[in-house]
Design an enzyme around this catalytic site. Structure first.
Site, PDB file in Angstrom:
ATOM      1  N   GLY A 160      24.693  23.606  38.786  1.00  0.00           N
ATOM      2  CA  GLY A 160      25.828  23.618  39.711  1.00  0.00           C
ATOM      3  C   GLY A 160      26.564  22.297  39.667  1.00  0.00           C
ATOM      4  N   ALA A 161      27.891  22.360  39.708  1.00  0.00           N
ATOM      5  CA  ALA A 161      28.708  21.164  39.558  1.00  0.00           C
ATOM      6  C   ALA A 161      29.772  21.072  40.636  1.00  0.00           C
ATOM      7  CB  ALA A 161      29.340  21.138  38.171  1.00  0.00           C
TER       8      ALA A 161
ATOM      9  N   HIS B 197      31.525  31.470  56.970  1.00  0.00           N
ATOM     10  CA  HIS B 197      32.039  30.219  56.449  1.00  0.00           C
ATOM     11  C   HIS B 197      30.980  29.330  55.821  1.00  0.00           C
ATOM     12  CE1 HIS B 197      34.626  26.839  55.996  1.00  0.00           C
ATOM     13  NE2 HIS B 197      34.053  26.116  56.936  1.00  0.00           N
TER      14      HIS B 197
ATOM     15  N   GLU C 107      40.154  23.314  60.611  1.00  0.00           N
ATOM     16  CA  GLU C 107      39.988  22.815  61.959  1.00  0.00           C
ATOM     17  C   GLU C 107      40.932  21.646  62.206  1.00  0.00           C
ATOM     18  OE1 GLU C 107      35.973  22.996  62.910  1.00  0.00           O
ATOM     19  OE2 GLU C 107      36.007  21.208  64.140  1.00  0.00           O
TER      20      GLU C 107
ATOM     21  N   GLN D 258      27.393  30.147  59.959  1.00  0.00           N
ATOM     22  CA  GLN D 258      28.554  29.738  60.732  1.00  0.00           C
ATOM     23  C   GLN D 258      29.754  30.621  60.394  1.00  0.00           C
ATOM     24  OE1 GLN D 258      30.739  25.768  60.043  1.00  0.00           O
ATOM     25  NE2 GLN D 258      29.633  25.548  61.963  1.00  0.00           N
TER      26      GLN D 258
ATOM     27  N   LEU E 112      30.421  17.851  53.711  1.00  0.00           N
ATOM     28  CA  LEU E 112      30.781  16.992  52.578  1.00  0.00           C
ATOM     29  C   LEU E 112      29.918  15.727  52.541  1.00  0.00           C
ATOM     30  CD1 LEU E 112      34.684  17.438  52.439  1.00  0.00           C
ATOM     31  CD2 LEU E 112      32.945  18.609  51.079  1.00  0.00           C
TER      32      LEU E 112
ATOM     33  N   ALA F 127      27.741  18.500  45.488  1.00  0.00           N
ATOM     34  CA  ALA F 127      26.331  18.100  45.496  1.00  0.00           C
ATOM     35  C   ALA F 127      25.809  17.888  44.081  1.00  0.00           C
ATOM     36  CB  ALA F 127      25.493  19.155  46.210  1.00  0.00           C
TER      37      ALA F 127
ATOM     38  N   HIS G 260      33.687  30.747  60.813  1.00  0.00           N
ATOM     39  CA  HIS G 260      34.784  29.838  61.131  1.00  0.00           C
ATOM     40  C   HIS G 260      35.791  30.573  61.999  1.00  0.00           C
ATOM     41  CE1 HIS G 260      38.004  26.958  60.855  1.00  0.00           C
ATOM     42  NE2 HIS G 260      37.188  26.116  60.286  1.00  0.00           N
TER      43      HIS G 260
ATOM     44  N   GLU H  40      24.991  22.854  49.925  1.00  0.00           N
ATOM     45  CA  GLU H  40      24.929  23.986  50.850  1.00  0.00           C
ATOM     46  C   GLU H  40      23.738  24.898  50.585  1.00  0.00           C
ATOM     47  OE1 GLU H  40      28.643  25.912  51.770  1.00  0.00           O
ATOM     48  OE2 GLU H  40      27.613  27.605  52.708  1.00  0.00           O
TER      49      GLU H  40
ATOM     50  N   PHE I 256      37.586  15.629  65.168  1.00  0.00           N
ATOM     51  CA  PHE I 256      37.167  16.937  64.687  1.00  0.00           C
ATOM     52  C   PHE I 256      36.265  17.529  65.754  1.00  0.00           C
ATOM     53  CE2 PHE I 256      36.470  18.998  60.327  1.00  0.00           C
ATOM     54  CZ  PHE I 256      37.813  19.100  60.078  1.00  0.00           C
TER      55      PHE I 256
ATOM     56  N   ASP J  71      22.858  32.239  44.249  1.00  0.00           N
ATOM     57  CA  ASP J  71      21.952  32.317  43.084  1.00  0.00           C
ATOM     58  C   ASP J  71      20.781  31.344  43.215  1.00  0.00           C
ATOM     59  OD1 ASP J  71      23.767  34.111  42.057  1.00  0.00           O
ATOM     60  OD2 ASP J  71      24.662  32.706  40.644  1.00  0.00           O
TER      61      ASP J  71
ATOM     62  N   ARG K 197      32.310  25.336  66.620  1.00  0.00           N
ATOM     63  CA  ARG K 197      32.846  26.534  65.966  1.00  0.00           C
ATOM     64  C   ARG K 197      32.311  27.848  66.513  1.00  0.00           C
ATOM     65  NH1 ARG K 197      33.122  24.247  59.808  1.00  0.00           N
ATOM     66  NH2 ARG K 197      34.954  23.022  60.289  1.00  0.00           N
TER      67      ARG K 197
ATOM     68  N   LEU L 214      40.816  30.053  54.714  1.00  0.00           N
ATOM     69  CA  LEU L 214      40.555  29.234  55.885  1.00  0.00           C
ATOM     70  C   LEU L 214      41.755  28.394  56.318  1.00  0.00           C
ATOM     71  CD1 LEU L 214      37.830  27.849  57.378  1.00  0.00           C
ATOM     72  CD2 LEU L 214      38.848  25.955  56.180  1.00  0.00           C
TER      73      LEU L 214
ATOM     74  N   ARG M 129      26.517  23.815  62.211  1.00  0.00           N
ATOM     75  CA  ARG M 129      27.056  22.637  61.533  1.00  0.00           C
ATOM     76  C   ARG M 129      28.356  22.186  62.179  1.00  0.00           C
ATOM     77  NH1 ARG M 129      31.025  21.636  57.276  1.00  0.00           N
ATOM     78  NH2 ARG M 129      31.622  23.808  57.475  1.00  0.00           N
TER      79      ARG M 129
HETATM   80  C1  LIG Z   1      37.283  26.844  52.869  1.00  0.00           C
HETATM   81  C2  LIG Z   1      36.233  25.839  53.168  1.00  0.00           C
HETATM   82  C3  LIG Z   1      36.570  24.646  53.793  1.00  0.00           C
HETATM   83  C4  LIG Z   1      35.595  23.682  54.073  1.00  0.00           C
HETATM   84  N1  LIG Z   1      35.969  22.498  54.673  1.00  0.00           N
HETATM   85  C5  LIG Z   1      35.018  21.544  54.883  1.00  0.00           C
HETATM   86  C6  LIG Z   1      35.383  20.268  55.434  1.00  0.00           C
HETATM   87  O1  LIG Z   1      36.533  19.997  55.719  1.00  0.00           O
HETATM   88  N2  LIG Z   1      34.420  19.349  55.625  1.00  0.00           N
HETATM   89  C7  LIG Z   1      33.120  19.588  55.298  1.00  0.00           C
HETATM   90  O2  LIG Z   1      32.298  18.701  55.486  1.00  0.00           O
HETATM   91  N3  LIG Z   1      32.754  20.779  54.767  1.00  0.00           N
HETATM   92  C8  LIG Z   1      33.669  21.759  54.548  1.00  0.00           C
HETATM   93  N4  LIG Z   1      33.289  22.966  54.010  1.00  0.00           N
HETATM   94  C9  LIG Z   1      31.918  23.158  53.545  1.00  0.00           C
HETATM   95  C10 LIG Z   1      31.707  22.488  52.197  1.00  0.00           C
HETATM   96  O3  LIG Z   1      32.911  22.427  51.497  1.00  0.00           O
HETATM   97  C11 LIG Z   1      30.703  23.229  51.338  1.00  0.00           C
HETATM   98  O4  LIG Z   1      29.531  23.424  52.053  1.00  0.00           O
HETATM   99  C12 LIG Z   1      30.380  22.420  50.096  1.00  0.00           C
HETATM  100  O5  LIG Z   1      31.540  22.074  49.405  1.00  0.00           O
HETATM  101  C13 LIG Z   1      29.419  23.108  49.168  1.00  0.00           C
HETATM  102  O6  LIG Z   1      29.245  22.276  48.038  1.00  0.00           O
HETATM  103  P1  LIG Z   1      28.114  22.520  46.977  1.00  0.00           P
HETATM  104  O7  LIG Z   1      28.200  21.419  45.996  1.00  0.00           O
HETATM  105  O8  LIG Z   1      26.838  22.747  47.677  1.00  0.00           O
HETATM  106  O9  LIG Z   1      28.512  23.926  46.311  1.00  0.00           O
HETATM  107  P2  LIG Z   1      29.822  24.410  45.496  1.00  0.00           P
HETATM  108  O10 LIG Z   1      30.924  23.440  45.542  1.00  0.00           O
HETATM  109  O11 LIG Z   1      30.085  25.796  45.924  1.00  0.00           O
HETATM  110  O12 LIG Z   1      29.311  24.406  44.013  1.00  0.00           O
HETATM  111  C14 LIG Z   1      28.378  25.327  43.544  1.00  0.00           C
HETATM  112  C15 LIG Z   1      28.207  25.100  42.068  1.00  0.00           C
HETATM  113  O13 LIG Z   1      27.106  25.851  41.617  1.00  0.00           O
HETATM  114  C16 LIG Z   1      27.423  26.522  40.431  1.00  0.00           C
HETATM  115  N5  LIG Z   1      26.553  27.688  40.352  1.00  0.00           N
HETATM  116  C17 LIG Z   1      26.297  28.608  41.317  1.00  0.00           C
HETATM  117  N6  LIG Z   1      25.431  29.537  40.857  1.00  0.00           N
HETATM  118  C18 LIG Z   1      25.127  29.193  39.585  1.00  0.00           C
HETATM  119  C19 LIG Z   1      24.286  29.761  38.581  1.00  0.00           C
HETATM  120  N7  LIG Z   1      23.601  30.881  38.773  1.00  0.00           N
HETATM  121  N8  LIG Z   1      24.222  29.143  37.381  1.00  0.00           N
HETATM  122  C20 LIG Z   1      24.931  28.018  37.143  1.00  0.00           C
HETATM  123  N9  LIG Z   1      25.735  27.447  38.052  1.00  0.00           N
HETATM  124  C21 LIG Z   1      25.825  28.022  39.263  1.00  0.00           C
HETATM  125  C22 LIG Z   1      28.908  26.793  40.508  1.00  0.00           C
HETATM  126  O14 LIG Z   1      29.446  26.881  39.230  1.00  0.00           O
HETATM  127  C23 LIG Z   1      29.396  25.541  41.233  1.00  0.00           C
HETATM  128  O15 LIG Z   1      29.675  24.527  40.289  1.00  0.00           O
HETATM  129  C24 LIG Z   1      34.253  23.937  53.736  1.00  0.00           C
HETATM  130  C25 LIG Z   1      33.911  25.135  53.114  1.00  0.00           C
HETATM  131  C26 LIG Z   1      34.882  26.100  52.844  1.00  0.00           C
HETATM  132  C27 LIG Z   1      34.482  27.382  52.206  1.00  0.00           C
END
Ligand SMILES: Cc1cc2nc3c(=O)[nH]c(=O)nc-3n(C[C@H](O)[C@H](O)[C@H](O)COP(=O)(O)OP(=O)(O)OC[C@H]3O[C@@H](n4cnc5c(N)ncnc54)[C@H](O)[C@@H]3O)c2cc1C
Ligand code: SF4
Ligand code: FES
Lengths: 612, 290
Positions: A10-11, A346, A248, A233, A387, A14, A235, A370, A113, A214, A281, A245, A381
Site C-alpha cells: 500500500g502506498a 467514512h 468538516e 464513523q 492524517l 501510511a 460522516h 486506517e 475542527f 484487503d 461526527r 465528502l 475518530r
Molecule cells: C473523503 C475523505 C476525507 C478525509 N479527510 C480527512 C482529513 O481531513 N483529516 C484526516 O486526518 N483524515 C481524513 N480522512 C481519513 C484519512 O484520509 C484516511 O484514513 C487515510 O488517508 C488512509 O490512509 P492509508 O494510507 O491508511 O490508506 P490509503 O490512502 O487508502 O492507501 C491504501 C493503499 O493501499 C493499497 N492497497 C490496498 N489494497 C491492496 C492490495 N490488496 N494490494 C496492494 N496494495 C493495496 C492501495 O493501492 C493504496 O495505495 C478522510 C478520508 C476520506 C475518505
C-alpha cells in the site's frame, strides 16, 4: 521471486511514510501497491492534520481531546504517542515542501475542527490529503525507493503454527495486474500492511472503490485479530448521490446545518447546545438522521449545509474545492444555494490489532494507517486525527520493521492471559469458513517447519491454483451481485442506528453471501488487466471484514462513540472499557476482549460524559 | 433490476487499426464533442430514459477483441450520472470484462481520464447529460492501449520523474526545533494552481508536440517543475538548476502555445501560462538556449 528487507503493502500516506522511514533506517524497502501511489485515497482528505504547534496549545490537550472523542476507548500510550509526535511529523512534511496554507507572518495556518479545544488542524487549502500524498511520493522518488505499482497483493506468506502468536510472516504473494503474473515477494525483516479503509463494505461511502479492506482480511486470515471493528464513523456531510465528502472544514469556517423547516436543528432541538455544528461526527450524523426520521428532512433524505453567509471571498480563499465538488457531483452552486448533505460511511476506527510500534501478534507482520487499530480513535475518530496517525505510526512501523529499537510497547497483542473470552452472545448463524473452502494451509502439506522460502513458494502455488479455479469456472455467480447484496445489508442494518434484530439479519445475509461466493466465477478470460478477477478477490475480503463489523456490533451491547444500539442507550463503563477482538481461528472465528489502557504518562484519563 | 440487456452489437473498428498493441485513435476531432448548455434541462428530459454509450474495446489476448472495436451499451439514466457511472453500470450489469481504471470517484486520484466525444475528460467529473449521444468513450490518444480504456502510463510517469519532482533544500532547521520554513501568502498563492495536478495524463494526451516528440517533457512535468521553481522556499541555486533541466532540447522551448493542454486539464491549471512564464524566467536568468 523478489526479495527485499521490508515490503510495504500500500502506498497511501501510511505506506509512503513507512517506506521512507525504513529507507532512512538503512533497509532495502519496496512498496507493492494495487494503485499507483498518487491514486491512493489519502489524496481525498480535505480538512487537515491535527498537531499542537502553537504556543498556548500542547500535546496533552490534544491527547485529552482525542481520548474524550474516543469515548474512552483509545489506549493512552497510542493516543499520547500520536499527540507528542504529530507536531514534529507535520513540520517534517513542511520541510519536504508540502504547500500548507499560510498566515500573514508566513507560518503554517491552523483552523478549528470538531471536538478540538484549540484550533490545531493544519491544512493546505481544502486539499490537505492531496498535498500530503504527493509530497511524500516525491520523497519516495527522491530516495529511489522501489515501487511495484499495479501489483495486487493476494495473500501473506505466514507460517501456520496453531497459536498465531508463534507465527511468522515472510513476505507476500502478489500478481501483476497488467500481465496477470503471480509472484512471491520475500521480506527478510518484515511486511507492513498499509492498505487503507474497508469502506466498500457499505453502499453509501466517502471511500474509494479501492477501499476494500484487503489488508484487514489478509491479516485476519493469517491470525492477527481485528479490533473494535464495530466502530465505523459516518460522516455527517456527504453528498447524497455519490457519497462525495463535504469537509468538516465548511462547518469549521462557520457553515450551518438546516432542516427542511429552515431550523438550525443542532441548537433548536438540543443535539449539541455548546458546539452545535462542530460537535463530534457521530453526534451530528445521528442528529441528521433523526431529523429526517421525524419528517424534517429535505426530500425525506437529507439536510442542508449552508455556507453562503461566509461570503464569496472567504469561500474562494479557504473552501474553493468544495464549490467544485458540489457543482461537479451534485449540480449545486454553493455560493447561491445550500448544499444537500447526509451521513455516509467514512472511516473505520477499528482494524488490525497492533501495538505502538505497528506490530501485530504475528512476528514480522506490521500494520499502519486506517487498516490498523493501535488504538488511537477508540469509539470515534476526531476529524483531522487520521492524517497524523498515518505519519506518526507509519513512520514507527517502518522504523521497527527495518530493525530500529523503539522500546518495549505497552500495548499487548494477540490472544493472551490478559484477555477475556466472549461467552454470552447467541449468534444467529455460524461465522467464518463456508462449505468447500480450504484454509490454504501450509501445515496441511506438512509445512509448519518449512523455511521462509518454502512457505512463500507454497503460498504462491496456492494463489496460482486459486486464480486458475476462478478463471476456469465457466458459469456461476458474479462478484458484483454478491458485493451489492453485502453492501446493501450493511447499510440497511449496520449503519448509524443499530438494533439487535437488524444486526442479526445482517449476519444472516453475510452468511448467504459467503455461501453464494462458493459459486463465484470470473467471466473475463484474459490475463491482461483483469479487473473482474481483482474485484472477485476483493469481494471475498469484504465478506470477511463485513462479518467482523457485524459481529462486533452485535456483541457490544452498549452505546459508545459511533456505535449506537437501540436497546442499549447508555455507555456501560463497568462492563465495556475493553476492546472487541475477533480472531479468524482458521475459519471458526472467536471473540475475546482486552481492557482499554487509560493510564497515561502523567495522568489517568477518567471517563467523563461526552457532551459537546 | 433492469430489463436492458447487454448489447455489444456493432463491430465497427476505429479508422486506424494499423496499431501495434493498439495505439488509440488519433485525436483528430479536438473540438470537444457537443457540450449542451442547459444540462439541468437535458437531465430532466432524460429521466427514465437510457443513455447510449459506445465504448472502445481491445484485448491483446482475447479472440474477437484483438481487433479494436466499439461496443454499444444502453444504460438507465439517473440524475447526476457521470461518464464513469455509465461505464461502471455497463460493467457491473452487462459485461464484467469491460476494463478501465477508476478509484476515488471525485476527481482526485486521476485514474479515469478518457477520450470522450473527442475530448480528454475525467470520467467521474463529466456529467453525461452534458454530452451528445451516443457518447463515444475511448482510451487516451497517443498512448499505448493495454486493454479497453486502460492505457500504459509508464511514459507519462517517466517524464514526471525527469524533472526531479521533489523539494530540494539543504538548510531546513532540524525538525525537533518545530520551526517551519516561512512562506508568504502571495508565494503560496503563486504555486497554488500548479500544485493541484493529479497526474491524469489528459494534457499530455492532448498535446501535438508530445505526440510528435516522445522525449518532450510535456505539460504536466513542466508544470510540476514550475511548482518547485516558483516556490520561494527553495534557494536560487536550485531554481537555476531546475531551469536548466527545463531548458534542454525537449523542454519548455518545444511548446508552441497551442493551449490544448490548458483546455483539457480537469484541475483548471493554466498550463500554457506556466510554460510561458518559465520561458521568460529562463531568458531572464540568461541561460543559454540549447
Ligand atoms: C473523503 C475523505 C476525507 C478525509 N479527510 C480527512 C482529513 O481531513 N483529516 C484526516 O486526518 N483524515 C481524513 N480522512 C481519513 C484519512 O484520509 C484516511 O484514513 C487515510 O488517508 C488512509 O490512509 P492509508 O494510507 O491508511 O490508506 P490509503 O490512502 O487508502 O492507501 C491504501 C493503499 O493501499 C493499497 N492497497 C490496498 N489494497 C491492496 C492490495 N490488496 N494490494 C496492494 N496494495 C493495496 C492501495 O493501492 C493504496 O495505495 C478522510 C478520508 C476520506 C475518505
Ligand atoms: S496538468 Fe492537469 S491534465 Fe495534466 S496531468 Fe495534471 S491534472 Fe491532468
Ligand atoms: S475516479 Fe479518481 S479521478 Fe476519476
Amino acid at each position: 521471486m523478489y526479495e527485499h528487507d521490508v515490503i510495504v503493502v500500500g502506498a497511501g500516506g501510511a505506506g509512503l511514510r513507512a517506506a521512507i522511514a525504513a529507507n532512512e533506517a538503512g533497509a532495502d524497502v519496496a512498496m507493492v501497491t494495487k494503485l499507483h501511489p498518487v491514486r491512493s485515497h489519502t489524496g481525498a482528505a480535505e480538512g487537515g492534520i491535527n498537531a499542537a504547534l502553537q504556543e498556548g496549545d500542547d500535546w496533552e490537550l490534544h491527547a485529552y481531546d482525542t481520548m474524550k472523542g474516543s469515548d474512552y476507548l483509545g489506549d493512552a500510550p497510542a493516543v499520547e504517542t500520536l499527540a507528542q509526535n504529530a507536531p514534529e511529523e507535520t513540520i517534517n512534511l513542511e520541510h519536504w515542501g508540502m504547500p500548507f496554507s499560510r498566515e500573514e507572518d508566513g507560518t503554517v495556518s491552523q483552523r478549528p475542527f470538531g471536538g478540538l479545544s484549540y484550533p490545531r488542524t493544519t491544512y493546505a487549502g481544502a486539499e490537505t490529503g492531496h498535498h500530503l500524498l504527493h509530497t511524500m511520493y516525491e520523497q519516495v522518488v527522491k530516495r529511489g525507493i522501489q515501487v511495484y505499482d499495479e501489483w495486487y497483493v493476494m495473500d501473506l506468506a505466514t507460517t501456520d503454527e496453531d497459536d498465531p502468536n508463534d507465527r511468522e510472516c515472510h513476505g507476500v504473494v502478489a500478481y501483476d495486474v497488467q500481465s496477470g503474473t503471480i509472484e512471491g515477494f520475500k521480506a527478510n525483516n518484515g511486511v507492513v500492511l498499509a492498505t487503507g479503509g474497508p469502506g466498500q463494505a457499505f453502499d453509501h461511502t466517502t471511500n474509494a472503490v479501492s477501499c476494500t479492506g484487503d489488508g484487514h482480511a489478509m491479516a485476519y486470515r493469517a491470525g492477527a485479530p481485528l479490533e473494535d471493528m464495530e466502530f465505523i464513523q459516518f460522516h455527517p456531510t456527504s453528498l447524497p448521490s455519490t457519497g462525495v465528502l463535504i469537509s468538516e472544514g465548511v462547518r469549521g469556517e462557520g457553515g450551518i446545518l438546516y432542516n427542511s423547516e429552515g431550523e438550525r436543528f443542532m441548537f433548536e432541538y438540543g443535539y449539541a447546545n455548546n458546539s452545535g455544528e462542530l460537535a463530534s461526527r457521530d453526534v451530528v450524523a445521528r442528529a441528521e438522521l433523526t431529523e429526517v426520521g421525524e419528517g424534517r428532512g429535505v426530500d425525506d433524505e437529507y439536510v442542508h449545509l449552508d455556507m453562503r453567509h461566509l461570503g464569496e471571498e472567504r469561500i474562494m480563499d479557504r473552501l474553493e474545492n468544495i464549490l467544485h465538488l458540489a457543482e461537479d457531483f451534485e449540480g449545486v452552486d454553493g455560493l447561491v444555494e445550500p448544499m444537500p448533505v447526509k451521513p455516509g460511511q467514512h472511516y473505520a476506527m477499528g482494524g488490525i490489532e497492533v501495538d505502538e510500534n505497528g506490530q501485530t501478534c504475528v512476528d514480522g507482520l506490521y500494520a499502519a494507517g486506517e487498516c490498523a487499530c493501535v488504538s488511537v480513535h477508540g469509539g470515534n475518530r476526531l476529524g483531522g486525527n487520521a492524517l497524523p496517525e498515518l505519519i506518526v505510526f507509519g513512520k514507527r512501523a517502518g522504523q521497527h520493521a527495518a530493525g530500529e529499537d523503539l522500546g518495549e510497547p505497552e500495548i499487548r497483542t494477540g490472544y493472551g492471559d490478559d484477555v477475556e473470552d466472549e461467552t454470552d452472545t447467541e449468534l444467529p448463524v455460524a461465522p467464518g469458513k463456508a462449505g468447500l473452502e480450504t484454509s490454504g494451509s501450509v501445515a496441511a502439506d506438512g509445512g509448519v517447519t518449512a523455511d521462509a522460502e518454502g512457505v512463500l513458494q507454497r503460498k504462491v502455488e496456492t494463489a496460482r491454483e486459486r486464480v486458475d479455479t476462478l478463471m476456469d469456472k465457466e458459469d456461476g455467480v458474479q462478484h458484483a451481485e454478491i458485493r451489492a447484496k453485502l453492501q446493501k445489508a450493511m447499510t440497511d442494518y449496520v449503519n448509524v442506528f443499530r438494533t439487535e434484530e437488524g444486526v442479526k439479519k445482517a449476519l444472516e445475509i453475510i452468511r448467504e453471501c459467503r455461501e453464494e461466493y462458493q459459486d463465484v466465477y470470473v467471466d473475463d478470460p484474459s490475463r491482461t488487466f483483469n479487473t473482474d478477477l481483482q474485484q472477485t478477490i476483493e469481494t471475498r475480503n469484504l465478506i470477511d471484514v463485513a462479518e467482523t463489523i457485524a459481529l462486533g456490533a452485535l456483541v457490544r451491547d452498549e452505546f459508545r462513540g459511533a456505535h449506537w444500539r437501540k436497546e442499549h442507550q447508555e455507555r456501560k463503563d463497568e462492563e465495556w472499557l475493553k476492546h472487541t477482538l475477533i480472531s479468524w481461528d482458521d475459519g471458526e472465528p472467536s471473540i475475546f476482549y482486552r481492557p482499554v489502557i487509560l493510564e497515561g504518562e502523567n495522568k489517568t484519563y477518567e471517563p467523563k460524559e461526552r457532551s459537546y | 433490476m433492469s430489463t436492458q440487456q447487454a448489447e455489444p452489437e456493432s463491430q465497427e473498428a476505429p479508422e486506424d487499426p494499423a496499431m501495434k498493441g493498439a495505439e488509440s485513435p488519433a485525436a483528430d476531432e479536438q473540438n470537444g464533442g457537443g457540450m449542451v448548455d442547459e444540462h439541468a434541462e437535458k437531465a430532466a428530459e432524460l429521466e427514465g430514459e437510457t443513455v447510449h454509450i459506445k465504448v472502445f474495446r481491445y484485448d491483446p489476448e482475447v479472440e474477437g477483441k484483438q481487433e479494436p472495436r466499439f461496443d454499444d451499451f444502453h444504460v438507465p439514466f439517473e440524475k447526476g450520472m457521470t461518464v464513469l457511472d455509465s461505464v461502471m453500470y455497463a460493467r457491473d450489469e452487462y459485461d464484467s470484462s469491460l476494463t478501465f481504471r477508476h478509484s476515488c470517484r471525485q476527481a482526485v486520484c486521476g485514474s479515469d481520464a478518457f477520450f470522450v466525444n473527442g475530448k480528454q475528460r475525467l470520467g467521474c467529473k463529466t456529467q453525461i447529460s452534458d454530452l451528445e449521444q451516443p457518447v463515444r468513450i475511448e482510451p487516451l490518444p497517443h498512448q499505448e492501449v493495454v486493454k479497453d480504456l486502460v492505457v500504459d502510463m509508464d511514459h507519462f510517469y517517466d517524464q514526471m520523474h525527469t524533472v526531479e519532482p521533489y523539494f530540494q533544500d539543504e538548510d531546513t532547521p532540524p525538525v525537533d526545533d518545530l520551526e517551519e520554513q516561512r512562506q508568504s501568502q502571495e508565494n503560496r498563492e503563486k504555486i497554488k494552481m500548479s500544485s493541484r495536478c493529479i497526474w491524469c495524463g489528459a494534457c499530455m494526451s492532448s498535446c501535438n508536440i508530445a505526440a510528435g516528440d516522445n522525449e518532450y517533457l510535456g505539460p504536466a512535468a513542466i508544470n510540476k517543475a514550475y511548482k518547485f521553481a516558483m516556490d520561494d522556499r527553495e534557494g536560487e541555486e536550485i531554481k537555476e538548476h531546475r531551469l536548466r533541466i527545463l531548458e534542454q532540447e525537449h523542454g519548455v522551448w518545444r511548446c508552441q502555445t497551442q493551449f490544448s493542454c490548458t483546455e483539457v486539464c480537469p484541475k483548471d491549471i493554466p498550463l500554457t501560462e506556466h510554460i510561458q512564464e518559465l520561458k521568460r524566467e529562463a531568458v531572464k536568468k540568461n541561460l543559454k538556449f540549447w
